[in-house]
Design a protein around this motif. Structure first.
Motif, PDB file in Angstrom:
ATOM      1  N   SER A 180      -9.428   4.467   9.284  1.00  0.00           N
ATOM      2  CA  SER A 180      -8.752   4.786   8.034  1.00  0.00           C
ATOM      3  C   SER A 180      -7.260   4.960   8.306  1.00  0.00           C
ATOM      4  O   SER A 180      -6.858   5.946   8.928  1.00  0.00           O
ATOM      5  CB  SER A 180      -9.297   6.069   7.407  1.00  0.00           C
ATOM      6  OG  SER A 180      -8.517   6.422   6.279  1.00  0.00           O
ATOM      7  N   TYR A 200       0.792  -1.229   0.000  1.00  0.00           N
ATOM      8  CA  TYR A 200       0.000   0.000   0.000  1.00  0.00           C
ATOM      9  C   TYR A 200       0.828   1.285   0.000  1.00  0.00           C
ATOM     10  O   TYR A 200       0.274   2.383   0.121  1.00  0.00           O
ATOM     11  CB  TYR A 200      -0.947   0.000   1.206  1.00  0.00           C
ATOM     12  CG  TYR A 200      -1.952  -1.123   1.149  1.00  0.00           C
ATOM     13  CD1 TYR A 200      -3.067  -1.039   0.326  1.00  0.00           C
ATOM     14  CD2 TYR A 200      -1.771  -2.285   1.894  1.00  0.00           C
ATOM     15  CE1 TYR A 200      -3.987  -2.076   0.258  1.00  0.00           C
ATOM     16  CE2 TYR A 200      -2.681  -3.336   1.830  1.00  0.00           C
ATOM     17  CZ  TYR A 200      -3.789  -3.220   1.010  1.00  0.00           C
ATOM     18  OH  TYR A 200      -4.700  -4.251   0.927  1.00  0.00           O
ATOM     19  N   THR A 222      -9.772  -1.645   8.190  1.00  0.00           N
ATOM     20  CA  THR A 222     -10.841  -0.785   7.672  1.00  0.00           C
ATOM     21  C   THR A 222     -12.215  -1.301   8.078  1.00  0.00           C
ATOM     22  O   THR A 222     -13.166  -0.521   8.191  1.00  0.00           O
ATOM     23  CB  THR A 222     -10.746  -0.677   6.148  1.00  0.00           C
ATOM     24  OG1 THR A 222     -10.775  -1.996   5.563  1.00  0.00           O
ATOM     25  CG2 THR A 222      -9.441   0.013   5.736  1.00  0.00           C
ATOM     26  N   GLY A 223     -12.316  -2.610   8.316  1.00  0.00           N
ATOM     27  CA  GLY A 223     -13.583  -3.173   8.756  1.00  0.00           C
ATOM     28  C   GLY A 223     -14.007  -2.705  10.132  1.00  0.00           C
ATOM     29  O   GLY A 223     -15.180  -2.802  10.507  1.00  0.00           O
ATOM     30  N   THR A 241      -0.119 -10.495   0.374  1.00  0.00           N
ATOM     31  CA  THR A 241      -1.393 -11.157   0.650  1.00  0.00           C
ATOM     32  C   THR A 241      -1.811 -10.946   2.095  1.00  0.00           C
ATOM     33  O   THR A 241      -2.969 -10.618   2.391  1.00  0.00           O
ATOM     34  CB  THR A 241      -1.288 -12.672   0.362  1.00  0.00           C
ATOM     35  OG1 THR A 241      -0.934 -12.870  -1.006  1.00  0.00           O
ATOM     36  CG2 THR A 241      -2.606 -13.370   0.659  1.00  0.00           C
ATOM     37  N   TYR A 286      -4.766   1.927  14.911  1.00  0.00           N
ATOM     38  CA  TYR A 286      -4.504   0.591  14.369  1.00  0.00           C
ATOM     39  C   TYR A 286      -3.037   0.251  14.579  1.00  0.00           C
ATOM     40  O   TYR A 286      -2.232   1.115  14.932  1.00  0.00           O
ATOM     41  CB  TYR A 286      -4.861   0.542  12.883  1.00  0.00           C
ATOM     42  CG  TYR A 286      -3.969   1.402  12.021  1.00  0.00           C
ATOM     43  CD1 TYR A 286      -2.938   0.854  11.267  1.00  0.00           C
ATOM     44  CD2 TYR A 286      -4.138   2.784  11.966  1.00  0.00           C
ATOM     45  CE1 TYR A 286      -2.103   1.637  10.483  1.00  0.00           C
ATOM     46  CE2 TYR A 286      -3.321   3.588  11.182  1.00  0.00           C
ATOM     47  CZ  TYR A 286      -2.308   3.014  10.450  1.00  0.00           C
ATOM     48  OH  TYR A 286      -1.482   3.796   9.679  1.00  0.00           O
ATOM     49  N   SER A 311      -2.876  -7.373   2.657  1.00  0.00           N
ATOM     50  CA  SER A 311      -4.226  -7.126   2.146  1.00  0.00           C
ATOM     51  C   SER A 311      -5.285  -7.622   3.126  1.00  0.00           C
ATOM     52  O   SER A 311      -6.289  -6.945   3.376  1.00  0.00           O
ATOM     53  CB  SER A 311      -4.392  -7.816   0.790  1.00  0.00           C
ATOM     54  OG  SER A 311      -5.689  -7.625   0.278  1.00  0.00           O
ATOM     55  N   GLU A 312      -5.067  -8.784   3.691  1.00  0.00           N
ATOM     56  CA  GLU A 312      -6.005  -9.325   4.683  1.00  0.00           C
ATOM     57  C   GLU A 312      -6.051  -8.426   5.922  1.00  0.00           C
ATOM     58  O   GLU A 312      -7.123  -8.171   6.483  1.00  0.00           O
ATOM     59  CB  GLU A 312      -5.598 -10.740   5.066  1.00  0.00           C
ATOM     60  CG  GLU A 312      -5.733 -11.748   3.934  1.00  0.00           C
ATOM     61  CD  GLU A 312      -5.225 -13.130   4.316  1.00  0.00           C
ATOM     62  OE1 GLU A 312      -4.752 -13.287   5.477  1.00  0.00           O
ATOM     63  OE2 GLU A 312      -5.290 -14.055   3.476  1.00  0.00           O
ATOM     64  N   ASN A 313      -4.878  -7.961   6.342  1.00  0.00           N
ATOM     65  CA  ASN A 313      -4.821  -7.094   7.522  1.00  0.00           C
ATOM     66  C   ASN A 313      -5.499  -5.754   7.259  1.00  0.00           C
ATOM     67  O   ASN A 313      -6.145  -5.193   8.154  1.00  0.00           O
ATOM     68  CB  ASN A 313      -3.369  -6.876   7.931  1.00  0.00           C
ATOM     69  CG  ASN A 313      -2.723  -8.134   8.489  1.00  0.00           C
ATOM     70  OD1 ASN A 313      -3.414  -9.070   8.889  1.00  0.00           O
ATOM     71  ND2 ASN A 313      -1.399  -8.163   8.521  1.00  0.00           N
ATOM     72  N   MET A 314      -5.345  -5.239   6.034  1.00  0.00           N
ATOM     73  CA  MET A 314      -5.992  -3.969   5.701  1.00  0.00           C
ATOM     74  C   MET A 314      -7.509  -4.098   5.790  1.00  0.00           C
ATOM     75  O   MET A 314      -8.197  -3.203   6.295  1.00  0.00           O
ATOM     76  CB  MET A 314      -5.582  -3.517   4.302  1.00  0.00           C
ATOM     77  CG  MET A 314      -6.272  -2.246   3.820  1.00  0.00           C
ATOM     78  SD  MET A 314      -5.847  -0.762   4.809  1.00  0.00           S
ATOM     79  CE  MET A 314      -4.347  -0.245   3.955  1.00  0.00           C
ATOM     80  N   GLU A 315      -8.043  -5.213   5.342  1.00  0.00           N
ATOM     81  CA  GLU A 315      -9.492  -5.442   5.419  1.00  0.00           C
ATOM     82  C   GLU A 315      -9.964  -5.463   6.875  1.00  0.00           C
ATOM     83  O   GLU A 315     -11.032  -4.937   7.199  1.00  0.00           O
ATOM     84  CB  GLU A 315      -9.858  -6.752   4.721  1.00  0.00           C
ATOM     85  CG  GLU A 315      -9.725  -6.697   3.201  1.00  0.00           C
ATOM     86  CD  GLU A 315     -10.197  -7.981   2.548  1.00  0.00           C
ATOM     87  OE1 GLU A 315     -10.785  -8.834   3.263  1.00  0.00           O
ATOM     88  OE2 GLU A 315      -9.979  -8.137   1.335  1.00  0.00           O
ATOM     89  N   LYS A 316      -9.160  -6.070   7.742  1.00  0.00           N
ATOM     90  CA  LYS A 316      -9.523  -6.115   9.159  1.00  0.00           C
ATOM     91  C   LYS A 316      -9.508  -4.718   9.770  1.00  0.00           C
ATOM     92  O   LYS A 316     -10.372  -4.358  10.568  1.00  0.00           O
ATOM     93  CB  LYS A 316      -8.550  -7.023   9.916  1.00  0.00           C
ATOM     94  CG  LYS A 316      -8.653  -8.491   9.546  1.00  0.00           C
ATOM     95  CD  LYS A 316      -7.612  -9.321  10.290  1.00  0.00           C
ATOM     96  CE  LYS A 316      -7.669 -10.782   9.887  1.00  0.00           C
ATOM     97  NZ  LYS A 316      -6.615 -11.591  10.569  1.00  0.00           N
TER      98      LYS A 316
END
Length: 482
Positions: free
Chosen positions: A204, A96, A199-200, A189, A178, A192-197
């Motif tokens: 931001s 990112y 932002t979920g 990979t 965060y 990406s999974e951590n970013m989803e967690k």
């Protein structure tokens, strides 16, 4: 034959010169552009796995690159106490990119800044790693911890603590936050999974709330109103001002009212200092309509409103007061820190700090020292005046009125053995029933050492009002007395 050979020789020499010129351009002139081009994945991988320079607070790294066990990268970027510093440092991620100070100070940290050119030449000959420069921040570690502790988990809140005389940021924190380490992992990979967690959870990671969020500032904006009133010469702290229970708004069926059932409805008139301490609405709305929009905007802009050029070096979202002409009825509501008036926590801290500093607003700054790999000082920012916002006389009058806010007004829970000057604010958020609860001030009032600003966004009035003044006191006593 000789002529043909001569022309061939000319062609060979010309081609040789073109090749030399192209090579020189690529290796010297365009080297930095090519190295930093977004399509240059090779350079990205090289820098990501390199010994990037540390970011320091109190002499200790809050961000550093350490040797890695990975077969792909030699170093791993590590963030210490990320809950305290995530908004400030941002992240450095293969997936990112960069945010926060990692982005704004990338030239220093990556070793690509112009001042590190000689160091890069040395590394070219020796084959040594490019460790980048180390950046020491102005943040005080104890002030940062105390400021962060004033932000309850589960709330949307920001705090800024600064030194009025220099503009140095001593603390800046926010919630929600965060773990920046989750985005610095070597696996894209996993990142990406951590970013989803992240932002979920409604966080931001691309924003630093104290400089990015610009909620309505509520009655803290009355600091601007009061200055405009005093500058007009038509008002004084001890002068009597009318306090109607309700103020009809021109060309509308709406009215401005004071806090229902509050102390402001018990007097038909009062001294301006009392009105300011109790944060009565109607006198400030009437004064704004009498003085006009330009007078209010002029004061606001002297303190930094509508200025999109401020960096600290984090980027700062410009706070807003209307520049286009607005109706009188809208102006009457805007000067209460409502409607489309917006302010960051940093902006309202600049207002309080400017008053504390005899009217001189210093440019906020967060970088203390930049040192090269050999520890030589490459940059040491000096205090810089942002504006001469108000006269010392007006600043003294404002200080006295802000002291009264704590002694007998809306910030009485902030009363302390240290004289604290402050202004509270509550901004209604539409019809949600939620509010933005604010306080901004400085201490000691007679010899200011710190300016403190707290904002709790989208909270219940009863919750926010309990947190503002007591936490201002908590931070002041911890920082001033340490």
């Amino acid at each position: 034959m000789n002529e043909s050979i001569r022309y061939a020789w000319y062609a060979v020499v010309a081609a040789f010169l073109v090749l030399i010129g192209a090579a020189s351009y690529i290796q010297v002139v365009a080297a930095d552009d090519l190295r930093t081009h977004e399509a240059n994945s090779r350079e990205l991988y090289k820098q990501f796995g390199g010994p990037r320079g540390p970011i320091l607070v109190g002499g200790e790294p809050i961000v550093e690159s350490v040797p890695s066990d990975s077969s792909s990268f030699d170093y791993q970027r590590v963030y210490h106490d990320p809950e305290l510093y995530s908004g400030i440092t941002g992240f450095y991620s293969l997936a990112y990119g960069q945010t926060g100070l990692e982005q704004r100070l990338n030239g220093w940290l990556s070793g690509t800044a112009d001042d590190l050119f000689i160091e890069r030449i040395r590394q070219t000959f020796t084959g040594a790693d490019n460790p980048g420069a180390s950046v020491e921040l102005t943040i005080d570690p104890e002030a940062q911890r105390v400021a962060y502790s004033a932000l309850p988990e589960g709330m949307k809140a920001s705090v800024v603590v600064s030194e009025p005389a220099t503009g140095r940021i001593l603390a800046m924190a926010s919630r929600p936050n965060y773990d920046t380490n989750l985005l610095a992992v070597h696996s894209t990979t996993q990142a990406s999974e951590n970013m989803e967690k992240i932002t979920g959870k409604g966080v931001s990671p691309y924003q630093n709330p104290p400089t990015y969020n610009i909620p309505q500032p509520g009655s803290t904006f009355k600091l601007i109103d009061a200055i405009a009133m005093l500058e007009s010469g038509e008002y004084s702290p001890t002068g009597q001002v009318s306090v109607p229970n309700e103020l009809p708004l021109p060309q509308t069926n709406n009215t401005i009212s004071n806090f229902r059932g509050g102390i402001c409805d018990r007097r038909g008139s009062a001294e301006l200092s009392w009105i300011f301490a109790q944060s009565c609405n109607t006198p400030f709305s009437q004064a704004a309509m009498d003085l006009g929009q330009d007078a209010i905007r002029d004061v606001a802009e002297r303190f930094g409103f509508n200025d999109s050029s401020i960096t600290i070096p984090l980027s700062v979202n410009a706070s807003h007061f209307p520049t286009e002409e607005i109706p009188q009825a809208t102006l009457a509501q805007s000067v209460l820190g409502q409607v489309d008036v917006r302010a960051s926590a940093l902006q309202m801290n600049m207002v309080a700090a400017g008053i504390a500093n005899d009217g001189t607003v210093m440019h906020p700054q967060m970088v203390d020292t930049v040192r090269g790999p050999d520890l030589n000082v490459l940059e040491e920012p000096q205090p810089e005046v942002y504006s001469e916002a108000i006269t010392p006389e007006i600043a003294d009058q404002m200080t006295e009125m802000m002291l009264e806010v704590v002694q007998s007004g809306t910030a009485m829970p902030a009363r302390s053995s240290i004289p604290i000057a402050a202004k509270t604010g509550t901004a209604d958020i539409g019809t949600t029933g939620k509010v933005n609860s604010w306080i901004t001030g400085f201490a000691p009032a007679d010899d200011p050492q710190v300016a403190v600003t707290l904002v709790y966004e989208e909270t219940d009035y009863s919750v926010g009002s309990q947190l503002t003044a007591k936490n201002l006191k908590k931070i002041v006593e911890a920082v001033v007395e340490q």
